[in-house]
Design an enzyme around this catalytic site. Structure first.
Site, PDB file in Angstrom:
ATOM      1  N   SER A 107       0.836  -1.198   0.000  1.00 39.56           N
ATOM      2  CA  SER A 107       0.000   0.000   0.000  1.00 39.56           C
ATOM      3  C   SER A 107       0.877   1.258   0.000  1.00 39.56           C
ATOM      4  O   SER A 107       1.713   1.413  -0.882  1.00 39.56           O
ATOM      5  CB  SER A 107      -0.966  -0.049   1.194  1.00 39.56           C
ATOM      6  OG  SER A 107      -1.999   0.890   1.065  1.00 39.56           O
ATOM      7  N   HIS A 149      -7.442  -5.876   0.171  1.00 42.10           N
ATOM      8  CA  HIS A 149      -6.244  -5.039   0.263  1.00 42.10           C
ATOM      9  C   HIS A 149      -5.203  -5.625   1.211  1.00 42.10           C
ATOM     10  O   HIS A 149      -4.010  -5.388   1.058  1.00 42.10           O
ATOM     11  CB  HIS A 149      -6.660  -3.641   0.720  1.00 42.10           C
ATOM     12  CG  HIS A 149      -5.577  -2.622   0.641  1.00 42.10           C
ATOM     13  ND1 HIS A 149      -4.833  -2.395  -0.513  1.00 42.10           N
ATOM     14  CD2 HIS A 149      -5.093  -1.749   1.570  1.00 42.10           C
ATOM     15  CE1 HIS A 149      -3.952  -1.436  -0.283  1.00 42.10           C
ATOM     16  NE2 HIS A 149      -4.085  -1.035   0.968  1.00 42.10           N
TER      17      HIS A 149
END
Length: 254
Positions: free
Chosen positions: A82, A231
């Site tokens: 990320s 994610h």
């Protein structure tokens, strides 16, 4: 930057995402340290690292350069999840000679629209002077419509003091710099070495529309989707994620 080093061999630096710390990728570190020196970092404004008033990807990349110098390393493999992936990509674009290879987990080299408003609202509305336990804090975040898993992850930033609780992270600094965190203000340059993008099959962070941006900046890219993950792919299917990363880094290690 605060860091922890383990193992021996060609170095690999692991970089966590927003609201995280160096423990986020510890499972991956365990898988890598048999053949590599693994360095896990706390990014500025996170964990035990310094609090910054201004943070953007070029300045975070330069902090990685300082870390390499401190460790007496000329280059390393970099793995980032990320926001950490954006830091690693920025370093690779600015100082390609310092990045042996690059692994980017569920993020693209693009600007994103804001998507953490609910999280920031829940964190900033936490009545810190009233927090008497982690359960109190958890209840507050879930009542702010943040799911339990995300709330528990966020509460890894909560630490006890002599008088109560406080945040380890620099919450004000993250809010102040959020436009830089979701942005991508980088020069037009190319990283010419091997890189590996791994995305979660149920995540909306790396989409087909991002392909050109990835290929233009990272032409030697290979990619993999881990189905059944969002994610947090490294936490949801760690065995698959770890195997993919270890195989890629071993392939590109001398």
């Amino acid at each position: 930057m605060h860091y922890v080093s383990s193992g021996e061999g060609q170095p690999v630096i692991l970089i966590h995402g927003l609201f995280g710390n160096l423990d986020n990728l510890k499972n991956l570190a365990n898988a890598l340290e048999e053949n590599h020196q693994v360095i896990r970092v706390d990014l500025p404004n996170h964990g035990k690292s310094d609090h910054w008033q201004h943070m953007d990807y070029p300045s975070l990349a330069e902090e990685c350069v300082k870390l390499l110098h401190e460790l007496n390393l000329t280059q390393a493999h970099f793995v980032g999840h990320s926001m950490g992936g954006k830091v690693a990509m920025a370093l690779a674009l600015i100082h390609p000679e310092m990045v042996t290879s690059l692994v980017v987990a569920d993020i693209a080299p693009v600007a994103y629209s804001p998507r953490h408003q609910k999280v920031f609202a829940g964190l900033t509305s936490m009545p810190m002077e009233q927090v008497t336990s982690r359960k109190f804090a958890l209840d507050h975040l879930t009542n702010a419509d943040i799911d339990v898993g995300t709330s528990q992850f966020l509460l890894k930033n909560l630490q006890r003091t002599d008088t109560g609780f406080e945040w380890k992270m620099n919450l004000d600094g993250l809010i102040e710099n959020y436009s830089h965190i979701i942005g991508w203000e980088m020069p037009d340059s190319v990283y010419p070495k091997p890189c590996f993008f791994i995305r979660g099959g149920e995540s909306e962070y790396v989409l087909a529309e991002h392909t050109n941006a990835i290929m233009n900046q990272f032409p030697k890219v290979s990619a993999k989707t881990i189905n059944g993950t969002g994610h947090w792919l490294h936490a949801q299917k760690p065995e698959i994620f770890n195997r993919l990363v270890v195989e890629f880094i071993d392939k590109h290690s001398s």
